[in-house]
Design a protein around this motif. Structure first.
Motif, PDB file in Angstrom:
ATOM      1  N   LEU A 102       0.892  -1.109   0.066  1.00  0.00           N
ATOM      2  CA  LEU A 102      -0.045   0.460   0.084  1.00  0.00           C
ATOM      3  C   LEU A 102       0.670   1.207   0.564  1.00  0.00           C
ATOM      4  O   LEU A 102       2.145   0.808   0.691  1.00  0.00           O
ATOM      5  CB  LEU A 102      -0.448   0.040   1.264  1.00  0.00           C
ATOM      6  N   LYS A 103       0.822   2.466  -0.663  1.00  0.00           N
ATOM      7  CA  LYS A 103       1.397   3.679  -0.231  1.00  0.00           C
ATOM      8  C   LYS A 103       1.049   3.765   1.330  1.00  0.00           C
ATOM      9  O   LYS A 103       0.320   4.157   1.868  1.00  0.00           O
ATOM     10  CB  LYS A 103       0.163   4.231  -0.957  1.00  0.00           C
ATOM     11  N   LYS A 104       2.990   4.195   0.866  1.00  0.00           N
ATOM     12  CA  LYS A 104       3.152   5.276   2.327  1.00  0.00           C
ATOM     13  C   LYS A 104       2.729   6.184   2.811  1.00  0.00           C
ATOM     14  O   LYS A 104       3.323   7.430   1.977  1.00  0.00           O
ATOM     15  CB  LYS A 104       4.714   4.818   2.877  1.00  0.00           C
TER      16      LYS A 104
ATOM     17  N   LEU B 196      -0.214   8.778  -6.200  1.00  0.00           N
ATOM     18  CA  LEU B 196      -0.821   7.480  -6.108  1.00  0.00           C
ATOM     19  C   LEU B 196       1.206   6.936  -5.263  1.00  0.00           C
ATOM     20  O   LEU B 196       1.918   5.626  -4.539  1.00  0.00           O
ATOM     21  CB  LEU B 196      -0.497   6.346  -6.824  1.00  0.00           C
ATOM     22  N   MET B 197       2.511   7.613  -5.080  1.00  0.00           N
ATOM     23  CA  MET B 197       3.080   7.103  -4.617  1.00  0.00           C
ATOM     24  C   MET B 197       3.686   7.292  -3.076  1.00  0.00           C
ATOM     25  O   MET B 197       3.129   8.587  -2.926  1.00  0.00           O
ATOM     26  CB  MET B 197       4.975   8.503  -5.516  1.00  0.00           C
ATOM     27  N   ASP B 198       4.440   6.805  -3.107  1.00  0.00           N
ATOM     28  CA  ASP B 198       5.024   7.126  -1.206  1.00  0.00           C
ATOM     29  C   ASP B 198       4.743   8.799  -0.557  1.00  0.00           C
ATOM     30  O   ASP B 198       5.461   9.798  -1.370  1.00  0.00           O
ATOM     31  CB  ASP B 198       5.953   6.123  -1.146  1.00  0.00           C
ATOM     32  N   TYR B 199       4.005   8.590  -0.042  1.00  0.00           N
ATOM     33  CA  TYR B 199       4.350  10.257   1.047  1.00  0.00           C
ATOM     34  C   TYR B 199       4.230  11.755  -0.176  1.00  0.00           C
ATOM     35  O   TYR B 199       4.234  12.351   0.240  1.00  0.00           O
ATOM     36  CB  TYR B 199       5.932  10.647   1.056  1.00  0.00           C
ATOM     37  N   SER B 200       3.509  10.579  -1.725  1.00  0.00           N
ATOM     38  CA  SER B 200       3.185  12.518  -2.295  1.00  0.00           C
ATOM     39  C   SER B 200       1.880  12.597  -1.894  1.00  0.00           C
ATOM     40  O   SER B 200       0.660  12.228  -1.520  1.00  0.00           O
ATOM     41  CB  SER B 200       2.913  12.058  -3.969  1.00  0.00           C
ATOM     42  N   LEU B 201       1.757  14.316  -2.005  1.00  0.00           N
ATOM     43  CA  LEU B 201       0.113  15.037  -1.897  1.00  0.00           C
ATOM     44  C   LEU B 201       0.023  15.736  -2.741  1.00  0.00           C
ATOM     45  O   LEU B 201      -0.993  16.209  -2.873  1.00  0.00           O
ATOM     46  CB  LEU B 201       0.716  16.508  -0.211  1.00  0.00           C
ATOM     47  N   SER B 202       0.088  15.044  -4.467  1.00  0.00           N
ATOM     48  CA  SER B 202      -0.129  15.515  -6.083  1.00  0.00           C
ATOM     49  C   SER B 202      -1.430  14.765  -5.941  1.00  0.00           C
ATOM     50  O   SER B 202      -2.136  13.974  -5.198  1.00  0.00           O
ATOM     51  CB  SER B 202       1.167  14.819  -6.161  1.00  0.00           C
ATOM     52  N   ASN B 203      -2.125  16.150  -6.086  1.00  0.00           N
ATOM     53  CA  ASN B 203      -3.643  15.602  -7.414  1.00  0.00           C
ATOM     54  C   ASN B 203      -3.989  15.240  -8.162  1.00  0.00           C
ATOM     55  O   ASN B 203      -2.671  16.592  -9.144  1.00  0.00           O
ATOM     56  CB  ASN B 203      -4.784  16.114  -6.268  1.00  0.00           C
TER      57      ASN B 203
END
Length: 410
Positions: free
Chosen positions: A43-45, A166-173
């Protein structure tokens, strides 16, 4: 009439076929089970949320512009000294980014486009994993927008932003969040707007402060597109009116916000309007047209922007909360300059596979927001300042300046 021996032989053959069929099915199931057992469901971190000012009253952002990542160790550097070329590759970019994170210890990292250089990236997903590798390993929250080269590999802009989100620790939308539009609901969802990667990130006040549950700083991310054709002439893309209308409504929602812990009586009204910072890739035409005031840093190259002026500066001025804008695209420019009271700052190219100037160190920008101190607790943002770090032996710190102070005139 079939005799007993023949019937018995037929029944035996039938049983053998059934047994063989069951064995095949069982083997397939067990083989699939072993495959699943050997695969870790991943799962994504998630980063620690919400984004929040530290107990020392600061929030530090590392801006990373124009990594231009290709295929790692096999992708050669551009525009470096002859003595550096033989052992220089994308891995130099990776090492520089890792050093920046280790030395500056940012609370957040903002990537402002051309994260990968599409024509040099055989597999976009693999290149992005490598390009963002240092921040993924650090666990620091981060977000990104796209530049004009990211989509030139194996993924579309929408696919890229979805993947990055969907990458770890990413807050992008990929698309704006419903929470940034008070008028949105199940019956009236957020309207689709131009581009992929338009979103707002809220930074909450310090723990124990009157603004602990409120946004005291907003980070606006906008997709400035890639290329376009206007009247038969190729130009760079631009931020569209639908994006500006959305952003204006987001900004309006934060004006005059009230602290949520009942301490309103002792808080000056001036603290209720949080400042904002904007991040996108391609500069707006006014940066080229000028006049740019109070330049700090170097204006080394012609500014490449769209031939279309879509009213970005006018919108920012009317909103009133955007205090500084952070861009990329023109790698050797690293200056900050004022337009109509708003600072426009280049990150300076960090990527060794991106063009630069031999002998000129790659660089990145650091932005620090500082809270004001009340009688008993931290208040809202009082000051925003910035500096740059060079990719030299000492990671030299240059051009430190104050961009905005709440109590000074704009």
């Amino acid at each position: 009439m079939m005799d007993f021996k023949a019937r018995w032989s037929f029944s035996l053959l039938y049983l053998i076929l059934i047994f063989a069929f069951v064995h095949i099915i069982y083997s397939c199931i067990m083989s699939h089970k072993l495959t699943l057992d050997n695969q870790k469901v991943r799962l994504k971190k998630q980063p620690q949320l919400p984004l929040r000012f530290s107990s020392d009253g600061t929030f530090k952002i590392l801006q990373v512009a124009d990594m231009h990542y290709g295929n790692g160790a096999v992708t050669r550097c551009r525009d470096v000294l002859e003595s550096e070329f033989e052992h220089c590759s994308d891995l130099n970019t990776t090492r520089f980014l890792r050093r920046l994170i280790e030395v500056e210890k940012p609370d957040f990292v903002a990537f402002t486009g051309d994260n990968i250089f599409g024509t040099s990236a055989t597999d976009a997903a693999e290149s992005m994993f490598e390009a963002f590798g240092p921040v993924l390993q650090s666990g620091v929250p981060w977000a990104a927008v796209l530049g004009n080269h990211d989509q030139e590999s194996t993924m579309t802009r929408e696919e890229l932003m979805s993947f990055i989100s969907l990458m770890d620790y990413s807050l992008s939308n990929t698309f704006p969040s419903a929470e940034d539009n008070l008028e949105s609901s199940n019956q009236n969802p957020v309207k689709r707007i131009d581009g992929f990667g338009n979103y707002n990130l809220r930074v909450w006040g310090a723990v124990g402060s009157p603004f602990a549950n409120s946004s005291v700083l907003n980070l606006y991310f906008l997709d400035s597109g890639d290329r376009a054709v206007v009247d038969g002439i190729r130009t760079y893309d631009w931020i569209k009116q639908s994006q500006l209308s959305w952003l204006h409504s987001v900004s309006k929602n934060f004006q005059g916000q009230k602290p949520e812990n009942g301490q309103l009586a002792c808080i000056p009204l001036t603290w209720s309007n949080p400042p904002a910072l904007a991040f996108f890739h391609i500069p707006i035409p006014e940066v080229r047209q000028g006049p740019i005031m109070e330049i700090v840093g170097q204006y080394r190259e012609y500014i490449a922007c769209s031939s279309v002026n879509s009213g970005v500066l006018q919108t920012f001025v009317s909103m009133g909360d955007v205090k500084a804008v952070f861009m990329g695209h023109d790698h050797t420019n690293d200056f900050c300059g004022k337009l109509h009271g708003i600072w426009f700052c280049y990150g300076g190219g960090i990527g060794y596979h991106g063009y630069g100037k031999a002998g000129l160190p790659r660089r990145a920008r650091v932005i620090v927001a500082e809270l004001g101190k009340g009688e008993k607790a931290w208040m809202g943002v009082e000051r925003i300042k910035t500096w740059k770090r060079l990719g030299d032996e000492n990671l030299s710190k240059i051009d430190e300046q104050v961009l905005w102070e709440r109590w000074s005139s704009r």
